[in-house]
Write a protein that holds these residues in place. Structure first.
Motif, short mmCIF file in Angstrom:
data_model
loop_
_atom_site.label_atom_id
_atom_site.label_comp_id
_atom_site.label_asym_id
_atom_site.label_seq_id
_atom_site.Cartn_x
_atom_site.Cartn_y
_atom_site.Cartn_z
N ILE A 13 18.68 -14.79 -22.96
CA ILE A 13 19.10 -14.82 -21.56
C ILE A 13 18.36 -13.67 -20.89
O ILE A 13 18.41 -12.54 -21.36
CB ILE A 13 20.61 -14.61 -21.39
N VAL A 14 17.68 -13.97 -19.80
CA VAL A 14 16.92 -12.97 -19.07
C VAL A 14 17.40 -12.98 -17.62
O VAL A 14 17.61 -14.04 -17.03
CB VAL A 14 15.40 -13.29 -19.13
N VAL A 53 15.94 -22.87 -18.76
CA VAL A 53 16.84 -23.16 -17.64
C VAL A 53 16.79 -21.99 -16.66
O VAL A 53 16.91 -20.83 -17.06
CB VAL A 53 18.29 -23.37 -18.13
N ILE A 54 16.62 -22.31 -15.38
CA ILE A 54 16.70 -21.31 -14.31
C ILE A 54 17.98 -21.61 -13.53
O ILE A 54 18.18 -22.73 -13.06
CB ILE A 54 15.50 -21.38 -13.35
N PHE A 101 25.58 -21.15 -23.12
CA PHE A 101 24.39 -20.73 -23.86
C PHE A 101 24.81 -19.94 -25.11
O PHE A 101 24.31 -20.20 -26.21
CB PHE A 101 23.50 -19.88 -22.95
N GLN A 102 25.72 -18.99 -24.94
CA GLN A 102 26.19 -18.19 -26.07
C GLN A 102 26.89 -19.06 -27.12
O GLN A 102 26.70 -18.88 -28.32
CB GLN A 102 27.13 -17.07 -25.60
N GLY A 153 15.75 -20.94 -23.73
CA GLY A 153 16.09 -19.74 -22.98
C GLY A 153 16.74 -20.06 -21.65
O GLY A 153 16.73 -21.21 -21.20
N VAL A 154 17.32 -19.04 -21.07
CA VAL A 154 17.97 -19.15 -19.76
C VAL A 154 17.55 -17.95 -18.92
O VAL A 154 17.63 -16.81 -19.38
CB VAL A 154 19.51 -19.19 -19.88
N PHE A 155 17.11 -18.23 -17.71
CA PHE A 155 16.80 -17.19 -16.73
C PHE A 155 17.88 -17.25 -15.66
O PHE A 155 18.07 -18.29 -15.03
CB PHE A 155 15.45 -17.40 -16.08
#
Length: 118
Positions: free
Chosen positions: A112-113, A55-56, A67-68, A79-81
């Motif tokens: 998470i990035v 996900v962006i 997300f958490q 993942g999440v950006f």
């Protein structure tokens, strides 16, 4: 596996368009264009996990919280950006292209990035 993306509803369309113009083969699902506008973050995270898409989003608050919660419940994520809204779009596009070209989807699982890379 090749990196695939899901663009959250709040993501600036110029980022999506820029990615596609720079690399037509990139696989990015735009929530706004596929009838998912207004869906809850948890629903989008479920869909992204089912389709193995990162996900962006610009949403630092609710998307990261869901997300958490997802990870705490033992559910996986691709993942999440998170990208800031006040960063040059070109920098974000370059970071996403770098991810797409130089990494595998497995490297981003359950992370998470914050982009762009510096």
């Amino acid at each position: 596996m090749t990196v695939r993306f899901l663009a959250d509803e709040d993501l600036d369309s110029d980022i999506i368009n820029g990615l596609r113009s720079r690399e037509p083969a990139i696989d990015i699902l735009d929530v706004k264009k596929v009838g998912l506008r207004g869906k809850a973050d948890a629903v989008l995270l479920d869909l992204a996990a089912q389709q193995d898409r990162i996900v962006i989003t610009h949403d630092r608050r609710t998307m990261t919280r869901y997300f958490q919660e997802r990870l705490a419940a033992g559910r996986l994520s691709a993942g999440v950006f998170v990208v800031p809204q006040r960063t040059a779009i070109g920098e974000i596009i370059e970071s996403l292209l770098l991810v797409w070209i130089a990494s595998q989807a497995e490297e981003w699982r359950n992370q998470i990035v914050y982009l762009p890379f510096r």
